[in-house]
Design a protein around this motif. Structure first.
Motif: not given
Lengths: 377, 377
Positions: B209-211, B311-317, B341-353
């Motif tokens: 739903t969000s990427f 950090n603002l919109v929390g995309p899944e990927r 380093a800059q991702a806040f909390g669970a935002v670091a779980d965002c899949l970065l491709i």
């Protein structure tokens, strides 16, 4: 008659929810206009509105023109009967509770502070229950819902406070505890999201599909509404405007660097000015250049972060509020200047509203969440 | 038989659109599963699918089990017949056109470059018409739609290029000009948004739903999908990741300061390295510390901007692509490090491709827009 009418708003279908929420947030409004805005036929609007009129939640403003039961003319505007039901809202901080009673339009009828001597969960539950008992007395037969706002990570669905740094709470099932203690239907929400809901339904967000509510104070938070919906983040985190890096080497408690919160939060200003907030505000207002520079840097950082956010999602409006904005005479010019310099193209057209935030607004936000919860059954 | 079946996909109702788009983007999928994912009853799915089967757009994969006309068993998976219709896509750059023919699933069947000797509007229209005539020949009876992607501010509704800096175009009614010249149904889109549509329907965005899709190259762009919808911005501007300030005094062509684009775009790297891109890449790969530092700063800036956005919109990927990512061995480590380093909390779980972007992908994005336009009648 009063004994037989339904206790609660008869939201029994999607059409009922649409019609009631339209009149609630945009009324008084004619049935024809409700139909135009929602895509429902006039007959469907009339049918959906009738049970709300019968239950006392809606009224026709020119009811003397009615010619028979339920046969109101479509041109008669529908309006909410704001005192048909009341909603309690409580904001929990680390040293007090703020409680309000609001009517259906989220207008505050009464507000009360209650100091907290402890943030231990049973103590907070007991204090909150006592505050609620006090507030609800004159409204008992028409108040069934309590909204509670807490800073931190709140699971609205389960009513669990997953993590609240200020309260030092982890995984507290506050919703269940309060429902049992008060007998009310309890809804929990993150405090910034609760303020955003109040703004979306009853403030600058009415009729707007995208806007941002930014709070400046102890923390720097942001609720984003895009496409008419609050952005919640795929991993449960969104709106972290306080952790947008804006180019300063200042380390932040989050582990990042140059975060807005490390420059413009109340504690950052206190640390950078080397004096308590009230003294910093007074010195800056009296012209002390070093302290004025601290506020200028804070305003600049906020303006850059607002521009970063606006360049990314293009909101129609941004409301900047929070207890930090009490000193907005020291901030505002710098916020606007940095925003305008960094806004890309037409993003500069975004309406930027700075305004103070009376503390009871946080509790009103909690009450607004419990009003919105009417539509979640 | 071929003469009597409809020329175009029979998208005649919301249910038809829902069923067809579900099978198009997620098929092969059983009728029962289509019903589960869309909320339609099995009978409604069967009814909606039938005209598509008759028109040759859908098929049942185990058609030998059918017991009568239109009486396929619900368990037989429905699949798209990808070669039932073909779609042309063209990306316009300032020195060439890239054209593709795609099938219904946006798979590229043929790709072709066409150099541009002028960016004058009549010259581009003539060159594009000639390229289209060349591409369409083997597909003429099954190709009716052309998507065109242009960088800049494009009004999809009117088919007008409002402003394209690279082409130096203002208010060019390119859609009408090309429709007249080619006889095709033409759909225009901003190039980054077109890539985002391709990703949403046929790539990493399927079922998400969000990427965010981020392109790094001549410019730095971003398409954001939140709540399943492309964010377009209240003032027509959104996704301007290139103009997120990340803390450097570098002035940007936009008037802002410290923009990612002023540090990490191709021209910024060329300017900071003091040599052409190919040479900078070669020198950095051979270990030149000064040039490696330029790429490291670029990667760091991109990583910070991605974290600000997440950090603002929390995309899944997040998919990072673009011609600049051809050198992603020089970027990737720094992008990931700054992001983490800059991702806040669970935002670091965002899949970065991170992945390269073959240039014909831009044209495929344009074709995907014309496929999506089937659903906009």
């Amino acid at each position: 008659m009063a004994a037989t009418r339904p206790q609660r708003a008869p939201i029994t279908s999607p059409a009922a929810a649409t019609v009631f929420s339209t009149v609630l947030t945009q009324g008084p409004v004619s049935r024809v206009e409700v139909g135009r805005r929602t895509g429902l036929s006039s007959a469907a609007v009339t049918k959906a509105a009738r049970p709300f009129i019968e239950a006392g939640y809606l009224e026709e403003l020119t009811s003397e023109e009615r010619t028979g039961p339920g046969a109101g003319r479509p041109a008669n505007p529908l309006a909410i009967k704001a005192d048909r039901e009341f909603f309690l809202g409580v904001k929990i901080t680390d040293d007090d509770l703020i409680g309000v009673v609001c009517d259906l339009r989220a207008q505050v009828r009464v507000a009360r502070h209650h100091p907290l001597t402890s943030t231990a969960v049973p103590d907070v539950v007991a204090a909150l229950t006592s505050l609620v008992a006090d507030l609800i007395t004159p409204y008992r037969d028409r108040a069934h819902c309590l909204g509670v706002a807490v800073s931190g990570d709140v699971d609205q669905t389960t009513g669990v406070v997953r993590y609240s740094p200020f309260l030092r709470w982890h995984d507290v099932p506050l919703g269940d505890l309060l429902a049992e203690a008060t007998g009310l239907a309890v809804r929990l929400e993150n405090d910034v999201k609760a303020l955003t809901v109040a703004e979306q339904w009853f403030g600058e967000g009415v009729g707007v599909t995208s806007f941002a509510l930014v709070t400046v104070g102890t923390g720097i938070g942001c609720g984003l509404v895009i496409g008419g919906r609050l952005v919640t983040g795929a991993h449960g985190v969104a709106g972290e405007l306080g952790h947008v890096p804006v180019g300063d080497d200042q380390p932040c408690h989050c582990g990042g660097t140059g975060c807005v919160e490390a420059i413009a939060s109340t504690s950052a200003i206190v640390a950078r000015a080397g004096m308590p907030m009230a003294e910093a505000v007074a010195r800056a207002r009296s012209g002390d250049p070093a302290v004025r520079a601290v506020f200028a840097e804070a305003g600049h950082a906020i303006g850059l972060a607002l521009a970063a956010m606006a360049n990314l999602v293009g909101p129609e409006r941004i409301v900047v509020s929070g207890e930090g904005v009490a000193a907005y005479d020291l901030f505002e010019e710098h916020v606007r200047k940095a925003f305008t310099a960094q806004a890309f193209g037409a993003v500069a057209d975004c309406l930027l509203i700075l305004r103070p935030l009376p503390f009871e607004e946080w509790a009103r936000g909690a009450a607004a969440v419990s009003i919105q919860a009417l539509f979640r059954h």
